[in-house]
Motif scaffolding. Structure first.
Motif, PDB file in Angstrom:
ATOM      1  N   ASP A  85       0.817  -1.222   0.000  1.00 41.44           N
ATOM      2  CA  ASP A  85       0.000   0.000   0.000  1.00 41.44           C
ATOM      3  C   ASP A  85       0.842   1.259   0.000  1.00 41.44           C
ATOM      4  O   ASP A  85       0.351   2.346  -0.341  1.00 41.44           O
ATOM      5  CB  ASP A  85      -0.924   0.012   1.223  1.00 41.44           C
ATOM      6  CG  ASP A  85      -1.966  -1.097   1.158  1.00 41.44           C
ATOM      7  OD1 ASP A  85      -2.267  -1.549   0.035  1.00 41.44           O
ATOM      8  OD2 ASP A  85      -2.474  -1.501   2.229  1.00 41.44           O
ATOM      9  N   GLY A  88       0.896   3.389  -3.226  1.00 35.88           N
ATOM     10  CA  GLY A  88      -0.185   4.345  -3.454  1.00 35.88           C
ATOM     11  C   GLY A  88       0.017   5.626  -2.674  1.00 35.88           C
ATOM     12  O   GLY A  88      -0.238   6.731  -3.177  1.00 35.88           O
ATOM     13  N   LEU A 141      -7.063   4.427   0.017  1.00 36.81           N
ATOM     14  CA  LEU A 141      -6.249   3.254   0.356  1.00 36.81           C
ATOM     15  C   LEU A 141      -6.590   2.718   1.735  1.00 36.81           C
ATOM     16  O   LEU A 141      -6.556   1.490   1.961  1.00 36.81           O
ATOM     17  CB  LEU A 141      -4.768   3.614   0.285  1.00 36.81           C
ATOM     18  CG  LEU A 141      -4.171   3.778  -1.116  1.00 36.81           C
ATOM     19  CD1 LEU A 141      -2.742   4.269  -1.028  1.00 36.81           C
ATOM     20  CD2 LEU A 141      -4.233   2.453  -1.874  1.00 36.81           C
ATOM     21  N   ALA A 145      -7.814  -1.094   2.154  1.00 39.06           N
ATOM     22  CA  ALA A 145      -7.015  -1.986   2.997  1.00 39.06           C
ATOM     23  C   ALA A 145      -7.765  -2.428   4.250  1.00 39.06           C
ATOM     24  O   ALA A 145      -7.171  -3.060   5.134  1.00 39.06           O
ATOM     25  CB  ALA A 145      -5.722  -1.295   3.401  1.00 39.06           C
TER      26      ALA A 145
END
Length: 337
Positions: A85, A88, A141, A145
């Motif tokens: 992640d 991003g 994100l 997530a």
């Protein structure tokens, strides 16, 4: 060939990228000293690295963008173990300043902020528009997530966006004005500057920590700084005010006592935003007016010289055409008369 020659110089691209990364990381550590929790996500009321990144790209050029990515990577690395992640987050934190500079260039932005249009461009294009990218990517994100509930997206997105915007509004003008400073204040102005600093250091904490809402008392100080010291003075006052107000808000003291986290964030960001806008736009208007006055004075001086030659029966001297950028782009080494 130009890029290769610059890389060979002592202050080449690699050094500039490393410097941008170090400044970004240092600003991130400063920003993380004060945090607020919104819907379970930790956000910062002011995110200085975004302002540092925009200023660095305006001063050094877009070629230094890897320094932003590198600095953001080390900032994230200091907080948590990186995973997929992080790509991003790095994209959002890098794309926002780059897009801000591209928009500013498109609008004909000048780094001396000597025109009202420059102040408006910095506010609406860099601070409000470009930072939508980092806020949307970051909050999105968190939802993807599973670290954030879907219904909490908008509160976190708003807090993220305002934090980035405040970094641009406060930090970028300060760095741009310090970069252009070439001469210290005259000795006679230091007395007034000292008096302003003393008043600001006494009044701002009093207004922020007072049990009654007296935050409005800081605006005369910001206006005083803008009128007498233009961009440097007003932005420094706005920075001091925002920092003290942020500390009071995160402590739940003074004007922010008894409020929940959402109310604290809304009140704090509204106050910080109004202070930064007042400092930035008022300074731009004052500098613009003084540049216009200098242009009129120059034209009057030329007219007097022409009349003197005509009265003496001589041909008027050739008219000098000053570079228009000398009026708008370089009004004064420090922006202070």
């Amino acid at each position: 060939m130009v890029g290769i020659e610059k890389l060979r110089r002592p202050g080449g691209l690699a050094v500039q990228v490393a410097a941008v990364a170090a400044c970004y990381y240092a600003a991130a550590r400063l920003g993380l000293l004060r945090e607020l929790s919104v819907e379970g996500a930790v956000v910062t009321p002011i995110w200085p690295p975004t302002g540092v990144a925009v200023a660095a790209l305006l001063i050094l050029g877009l070629r230094c963008w890897p320094g932003i990515t590198l600095g953001a990577f080390f900032a994230v690395l200091s907080l948590t173990t990186p995973d997929v992640d992080i790509l991003g987050v790095l994209f959002g934190n890098t794309a926002a300043p780059v897009c801000a500079v591209l928009l500013l260039r498109r609008a004909g932005f000048r780094t001396d902020l000597s025109r009202l249009r420059d102040g408006l461009a910095l506010v609406f294009l860099a601070a409000l528009a470009a930072t939508l990218i980092s806020a949307t990517v970051g909050a999105g994100l968190l939802v993807l997530a599973d670290g954030l509930a879907a219904h909490s997206f908008w509160p976190v997105w708003l807090a993220w966006w305002v934090g980035d915007a405040m970094g641009v509004l406060i930090v970028t003008p300060l760095l741009l004005s310090l970069h252009r400073a070439r001469r210290p204040l005259p000795l006679g102005r230091w007395k007034e500057a000292t008096a302003l600093a003393v008043v600001a250091c006494l009044l701002v904490p009093l207004a922020a920590y007072s049990p009654i809402s007296t935050l409005f008392l800081v605006y005369p100080v910001v206006i005083w700084a803008a009128l007498r010291f233009q961009l440097v003075g007003s932005v420094l006052c706005a920075l001091l005010t925002s920092v003290v107000a942020t500390v009071a808000a995160t402590d739940g003291a003074g004007a922010f006592a008894g409020l929940n986290r959402i109310e604290v964030m809304v009140k704090l960001q509204a106050f910080n935003g109004a202070t930064a806008l007042t400092a930035l736009l008022l300074s731009a208007v004052i500098i613009d007016q003084r540049n216009t006055r200098r242009s009129v004075e120059h034209a009057c001086q030329e007219l007097v010289e022409v009349l003197e030659h005509l009265t003496a029966g001589e041909a008027p001297p050739p008219r000098s055409r000053p570079n228009p950028q000398n009026t708008d782009d370089r009004p004064h080494p420090t922006g202070i008369p």
